[in-house]
Design an enzyme around this catalytic site. Structure first.
Site, PDB file in Angstrom:
ATOM      1  N   TRP A 105     -63.398   9.067  -9.016  1.00  0.00           N
ATOM      2  CA  TRP A 105     -63.992   7.733  -8.865  1.00  0.00           C
ATOM      3  C   TRP A 105     -64.644   7.514  -7.523  1.00  0.00           C
ATOM      4  CZ3 TRP A 105     -65.207   6.043 -13.279  1.00  0.00           C
ATOM      5  CH2 TRP A 105     -64.407   6.352 -14.387  1.00  0.00           C
ATOM      6  N   ASP A 174     -61.669   0.529  -3.499  1.00  0.00           N
ATOM      7  CA  ASP A 174     -61.634   0.396  -4.956  1.00  0.00           C
ATOM      8  C   ASP A 174     -60.160   0.417  -5.366  1.00  0.00           C
ATOM      9  OD1 ASP A 174     -61.612   0.729  -7.693  1.00  0.00           O
ATOM     10  OD2 ASP A 174     -62.809   2.570  -7.716  1.00  0.00           O
ATOM     11  N   LYS A 198     -56.838  -2.693 -16.210  1.00  0.00           N
ATOM     12  CA  LYS A 198     -55.665  -1.846 -16.044  1.00  0.00           C
ATOM     13  C   LYS A 198     -54.437  -2.697 -15.730  1.00  0.00           C
ATOM     14  CE  LYS A 198     -59.008   1.414 -14.535  1.00  0.00           C
ATOM     15  NZ  LYS A 198     -59.040   2.407 -15.594  1.00  0.00           N
TER      16      LYS A 198
HETATM   17  N1  PMP Z   1     -62.619   2.933 -10.300  1.00  0.00           N
HETATM   18  C1  PMP Z   1     -61.471   3.393 -10.800  1.00  0.00           C
HETATM   19  C2  PMP Z   1     -60.362   3.715  -9.859  1.00  0.00           C
HETATM   20  C3  PMP Z   1     -61.319   3.561 -12.178  1.00  0.00           C
HETATM   21  O1  PMP Z   1     -60.171   4.022 -12.674  1.00  0.00           O
HETATM   22  C4  PMP Z   1     -62.385   3.245 -13.031  1.00  0.00           C
HETATM   23  C5  PMP Z   1     -62.288   3.333 -14.538  1.00  0.00           C
HETATM   24  N2  PMP Z   1     -61.281   4.019 -15.070  1.00  0.00           N
HETATM   25  C6  PMP Z   1     -63.573   2.789 -12.464  1.00  0.00           C
HETATM   26  C7  PMP Z   1     -63.659   2.626 -11.102  1.00  0.00           C
HETATM   27  C8  PMP Z   1     -64.775   2.472 -13.312  1.00  0.00           C
HETATM   28  O2  PMP Z   1     -64.539   1.308 -13.963  1.00  0.00           O
HETATM   29  P1  PMP Z   1     -65.464   0.770 -15.156  1.00  0.00           P
HETATM   30  O3  PMP Z   1     -65.232   1.660 -16.319  1.00  0.00           O
HETATM   31  O4  PMP Z   1     -64.941  -0.625 -15.325  1.00  0.00           O
HETATM   32  O5  PMP Z   1     -66.855   0.810 -14.680  1.00  0.00           O
END
Ligand code: PMP
Length: 367
Positions: A105, A174, A198
């Site tokens: 990520w 994040d 989550k």
């Molecule tokens: N950051 C993290 C730590 C994630 O786990 C995720 C999705 N699993 C995201 C960003 C991306 O999120 P989205 O699918 O809502 O764009």
């Protein structure tokens, strides 16, 4: 009717049963209005109450200082990979940003930022995402606009148990997959963001907590819906927000509050993850978690079954047996394989104990 399935999914993930029941109860007739939240104008007084309550609960649960704005945006965590540089890489003339890349990520976030400025990866490139490089090996750029990291890497199961020291440079995190799983000191951050799907609700809404003095620096090409200043001035109502997701989030935040807040969540999350890591570590290598013990995530526990890289046949069997016991979504992310169990706030001690029991039985039968 109680659900029999135990959901260990990485997100969208399990929601507290009481939240689902309340949403069900209120679905057709919210607060005696004769309509559903799904049908309600985002400009109505009643929706305003919902969004304002979500904000005040968040402020209370995280003790957010007054000089921070709370925004509820669309576009998910991935939208923020773009919104962060679009709004903040221009904070300093050089348009440079420091990124810590410790998993999928943060790697995606760094790649997106490269579109808008210069990205400096502050540590030596990692061979694998199983460890957070020691801060002594970081080279931070004092003239960077900000330092960015992902507090919990959902795919690799790597979590920071410390807040990076940036010597005054704006810190951005994040926290999509560990938001409200433990107390944090918001004042150490310039900006925190988290998708709701989550730990705090359903997909569609992304929380952004941003220090006021960072508003108003967006690049001219920043889409208006992602412009923090515009959304802050409009109480996140520049355009239609994901109303129902904001409502579900309010219910989850109330549930967190009624269950002791972020400190109680931390205690529970430690207990749950320790239960699983203890089984892994005492399995004589039958279960293997590749992540260094210093940064193992309390939220997402990746592991292999059978041997270090996993034994395909055994892993298949493991998943089949789990499914027979009503446990789902234990397959690891496709990029890393193996298993992964996600233990977000709504996953109970009992749910975790059921998995732990199964892991012990499976070990006995197959070691
Ligand atoms: N950051 C993290 C730590 C994630 O786990 C995720 C999705 N699993 C995201 C960003 C991306 O999120 P989205 O699918 O809502 O764009």
């Amino acid at each position: 009717e109680q659900k029999q399935t135990i959901n260990f999914g990485a997100g969208p993930a399990k929601l507290p049963q009481s939240v689902l029941l309340q949403a069900q109860k209120e679905l057709l007739n919210y607060s005696g209005l004769g309509i559903s939240v799904l049908e309600m104008s985002h400009r109505s007084a009643d929706f305003n109450k919902i969004i304002n309550k979500s904000e005040s609960l968040l402020r209370e649960l995280l003790d957010i200082p007054d000089n921070y704005k709370v925004l509820f945006l669309q576009g998910g965590g991935s939208g923020q990979f773009s919104a962060v540089p679009l709004n903040l890489i221009g904070l300093k003339e050089d348009r440079c940003a420091d990124y810590l890349v410790t998993g999928t990520w943060s790697a995606k976030a760094a790649k997106e930022a490269e579109k808008y400025g210069k990205v400096n990866i502050v540590h030596p490139k990692l061979e694998s995402y199983t460890k957070i490089p020691d801060p002594s090996s970081w080279t931070l750029n004092p003239s960077a606009s900000y330092v960015y990291y992902c507090c919990n890497e959902t795919v690799h199961g790597v979590e920071y148990n410390f807040t990076p020291e940036t010597n005054g440079v704006v810190l951005i995190s994040d926290m999509s997959s560990n938001f409200l799983s433990r107390p944090i000191d918001v004042s150490k951050f310039g900006l925190i963001f988290a998708g709701a799907q989550k730990n705090i609700g359903s997909a569609g809404v992304t929380v952004v907590i941003v220090r006021e003095d960072l508003l108003g620096h967006a690049l001219k090409e920043c889409p208006i819906v992602l412009d923090y200043k515009v959304q802050a001035e409009m109480n996140s109502l520049y355009n239609t927000p994901p109303c129902f997701s904001v409502y579900i989030m309010r219910l989850v935040l109330e549930w967190i509050k009624n269950n002791g807040g972020s400190a109680a969540m931390e205690t529970l999350n430690k207990q749950k993850s320790s239960m699983i890591y203890e089984i892994i570590d005492s399995s004589n290598g039958f279960y293997v978690c590749p992540v260094d013990p210093s940064c193992r995530s309390r939220m997402n526990v990746p592991f292999h079954v059978g041997k270090k890289e996993g034994d395909d046949a055994l892993e298949k069997k493991f998943l089949e047996g789990a499914s027979k016991r009503g446990m789902i979504s234990l397959k690891g992310h496709r990029s890393v394989g193996g298993m992964r169990t996600s233990l977000y706030n709504a996953v109970t001690l009992e749910d975790t104990a059921a998995l732990a029991d199964y892991m012990k039985v499976f070990l006995k039968e197959h070691q």
